[in-house]
Write an enzyme that holds these catalytic residues in place. Structure first.
Site, PDB file in Angstrom:
ATOM      1  CE  LYS A 117      48.728 205.199  61.034  1.00  0.00           C
ATOM      2  NZ  LYS A 117      49.216 204.150  60.343  1.00  0.00           N
ATOM      3  CE  LYS A 199      43.552 200.945  63.862  1.00  0.00           C
ATOM      4  NZ  LYS A 199      44.263 200.269  62.590  1.00  0.00           N
ATOM      5  CE  LYS A 202      50.456 197.094  63.927  1.00  0.00           C
ATOM      6  NZ  LYS A 202      50.743 196.161  62.974  1.00  0.00           N
TER       7      LYS A 202
HETATM    8  P1  ATP Z   1      48.332 200.848  63.301  1.00  0.00           P
HETATM    9  O1  ATP Z   1      46.699 200.260  64.392  1.00  0.00           O
HETATM   10  O2  ATP Z   1      49.421 200.544  64.133  1.00  0.00           O
HETATM   11  O3  ATP Z   1      47.741 201.533  62.923  1.00  0.00           O
HETATM   12  P2  ATP Z   1      47.517 198.702  62.023  1.00  0.00           P
HETATM   13  O4  ATP Z   1      47.346 197.480  62.580  1.00  0.00           O
HETATM   14  O5  ATP Z   1      45.901 199.539  61.656  1.00  0.00           O
HETATM   15  O6  ATP Z   1      48.133 199.456  61.943  1.00  0.00           O
HETATM   16  P3  ATP Z   1      48.243 196.351  60.160  1.00  0.00           P
HETATM   17  O7  ATP Z   1      48.903 195.967  61.014  1.00  0.00           O
HETATM   18  O8  ATP Z   1      49.058 196.938  58.596  1.00  0.00           O
HETATM   19  O9  ATP Z   1      48.129 198.068  60.728  1.00  0.00           O
HETATM   20  O10 ATP Z   1      47.291 195.900  59.643  1.00  0.00           O
HETATM   21  C1  ATP Z   1      46.987 194.316  59.641  1.00  0.00           C
HETATM   22  C2  ATP Z   1      45.461 193.939  59.329  1.00  0.00           C
HETATM   23  O11 ATP Z   1      44.710 194.017  60.527  1.00  0.00           O
HETATM   24  C3  ATP Z   1      44.981 194.907  58.000  1.00  0.00           C
HETATM   25  O12 ATP Z   1      43.525 194.278  57.525  1.00  0.00           O
HETATM   26  C4  ATP Z   1      44.121 196.056  58.987  1.00  0.00           C
HETATM   27  O13 ATP Z   1      42.150 196.482  58.856  1.00  0.00           O
HETATM   28  C5  ATP Z   1      43.439 194.047  59.818  1.00  0.00           C
HETATM   29  N1  ATP Z   1      43.400 195.260  61.547  1.00  0.00           N
HETATM   30  C6  ATP Z   1      44.204 197.026  62.249  1.00  0.00           C
HETATM   31  N2  ATP Z   1      43.416 196.825  63.807  1.00  0.00           N
HETATM   32  C7  ATP Z   1      42.115 195.939  63.524  1.00  0.00           C
HETATM   33  C8  ATP Z   1      40.823 195.823  64.210  1.00  0.00           C
HETATM   34  N3  ATP Z   1      41.383 196.916  65.390  1.00  0.00           N
HETATM   35  N4  ATP Z   1      40.047 195.863  63.903  1.00  0.00           N
HETATM   36  C9  ATP Z   1      39.934 194.814  63.442  1.00  0.00           C
HETATM   37  N5  ATP Z   1      40.675 194.406  62.087  1.00  0.00           N
HETATM   38  C10 ATP Z   1      41.792 195.349  62.061  1.00  0.00           C
END
Ligand code: ATP
Ligand code: LTN
Length: 337
Positions: A117, A199, A202
């Protein structure tokens, strides 16, 4: 038979920082509903976490209701589980402060997500961004949580929560339960459809890289059609096939099968047919969720009631732990006269 009180506590949270993706669903939300009957569950909308990167206030408010509606549409039952907004329970920020005093700067400095980040938000490397994992530890430890279902990217943060619990317990006496991560074997790291070594996120600038939980069937089919695949023509799971492996994983979860079964099912098929079938499985998985969400999201009074009841229920548990913590560190208890 086990009664409600004997069930172990499970807690997780998602940030209202945009529209959740298929990665959030597969890595997190889908597992929440699976575990809901076996644990006493607490799910939060992590709004305090979300402001560690700039948020538009009006959008943040809308995203908060939207995420709550999504939790419900995915099958979280407010009669069984506590659903609440993190900022409604001030104990989270308060415990984070105390935990800060047993956290080393070096520990936070080497967190993978913080380093990433710092690069993606180089113009706004604020203290909250660095402190993010301590607040997450507070979320977890306040509820004497046993199990934390998360995607693989959160494993390091969970290890910190465990370290902080042990460190505090050692220094001040038994206070916190040491939590365990729950990281599913399939789908813990859903990858970008455009760059399968990254990964699915969003916040990706390329909308073709992720499936949003709000995408309509046309958008979903189009994105899978464009999904990057690998050289060769075999539909097989393997390190040398990141694109196909990711699609197999998505298919397995959305079509309620296993990766091995999916490999057999698509043996001999071409990439084009395979991608079409993956798209269809995702469309069918998301359709009922989207329909339910649309209905629920319209009922603001219902959502407000759930947040109000959830905050009261969460608060009761959280303050019990916080009072214990304040006592252990030597704060004079407040008397009401
Ligand atoms: P950003 O992608 O914007 O950095 P994020 O999606 O990682 O945000 P959160 O919305 O808080 O952050 O994630 C919520 C849950 O989704 C967490 O348990 C995270 O580990 C899971 N998660 C996020 N992205 C993935 C992915 N690509 N595959 C599997 N699990 C995910
Ligand atoms: N940091 C998490 C969201 C989160 C969380 C939590 C997950 C905040 N508090 C407590 C589990 C338990 C993320 O996935 N980005």
């Amino acid at each position: 038979m086990e009664t409600q009180n004997e069930k172990k506590i499970l807690l997780s949270a998602v940030q209202p920082s945009g529209t959740p993706t298929l990665g959030n669903y597969i890595g997190a939300l889908a597992n929440f509903t699976k575990l809901q009957n076996d644990y006493s569950c607490i799910f939060s909308v992590a709004d305090l976490h979300s402001i560690t990167v700039p948020q538009d206030p009006a959008k943040l408010r809308a995203n908060t209701y939207d995420l709550l509606a999504l939790y419900l549409a995915c099958g979280i039952d407010p009669e069984k589980s506590i659903l609440f907004n993190q900022s409604h329970v001030s104990a989270h920020a308060e415990l984070a402060w105390v935990l800060n005093t047993v956290t080393y700067v070096g520990e936070l400095n080497r967190m993978t997500q913080f380093k990433a980040k710092c690069q993606s938000h180089a113009d706004n490397i604020n203290m909250g961004l660095m402190d993010y994992p301590v607040l997450m530890a507070a979320d977890i430890l306040l509820y004497q949580t046993e199990l934390v279902p998360v995607g693989a990217d959160q494993k390091q943060h969970l290890e910190l929560a465990r370290d902080l619990a042990l460190r505090f317990n050692n220094r001040f006496g038994e206070t916190f339960r040491v939590p365990e991560p729950y990281i599913a074997k399939t789908g813990a790291r859903v990858m970008s459809l455009a760059e399968p070594d990254k990964k699915m996120s969003k916040s990706d600038a390329n909308v073709n890289a992720f499936i949003s939980m709000n995408d309509d069937p046309d958008a979903i089919m189009r994105k899978f059609k464009r999904a990057v695949t690998d050289s060769g023509s075999e539909i097989r799971f393997g390190q040398d096939k990141p694109g196909i492996s990711n699609l197999l994983t998505i298919y397995a979860v959305c079509a309620d099968t296993t990766v091995e079964q999916a490999e057999l099912e698509f043996a001999g098929a071409g990439y084009g047919t395979f991608k079409q079938r993956v798209g269809e499985a995702v469309v069918e998985k998301l359709r009922p969720i989207q329909e339910r969400k649309q209905k629920i999201a319209q009922d603001k009074a219902y959502l407000t009631k759930i947040l109000a009841e959830g905050a009261s229920a969460a608060e009761r548990i959280a303050y019990k732990t916080l009072r214990k913590v304040y006592k252990k560190v030597g704060f004079v208890p407040r008397e009401r006269m």
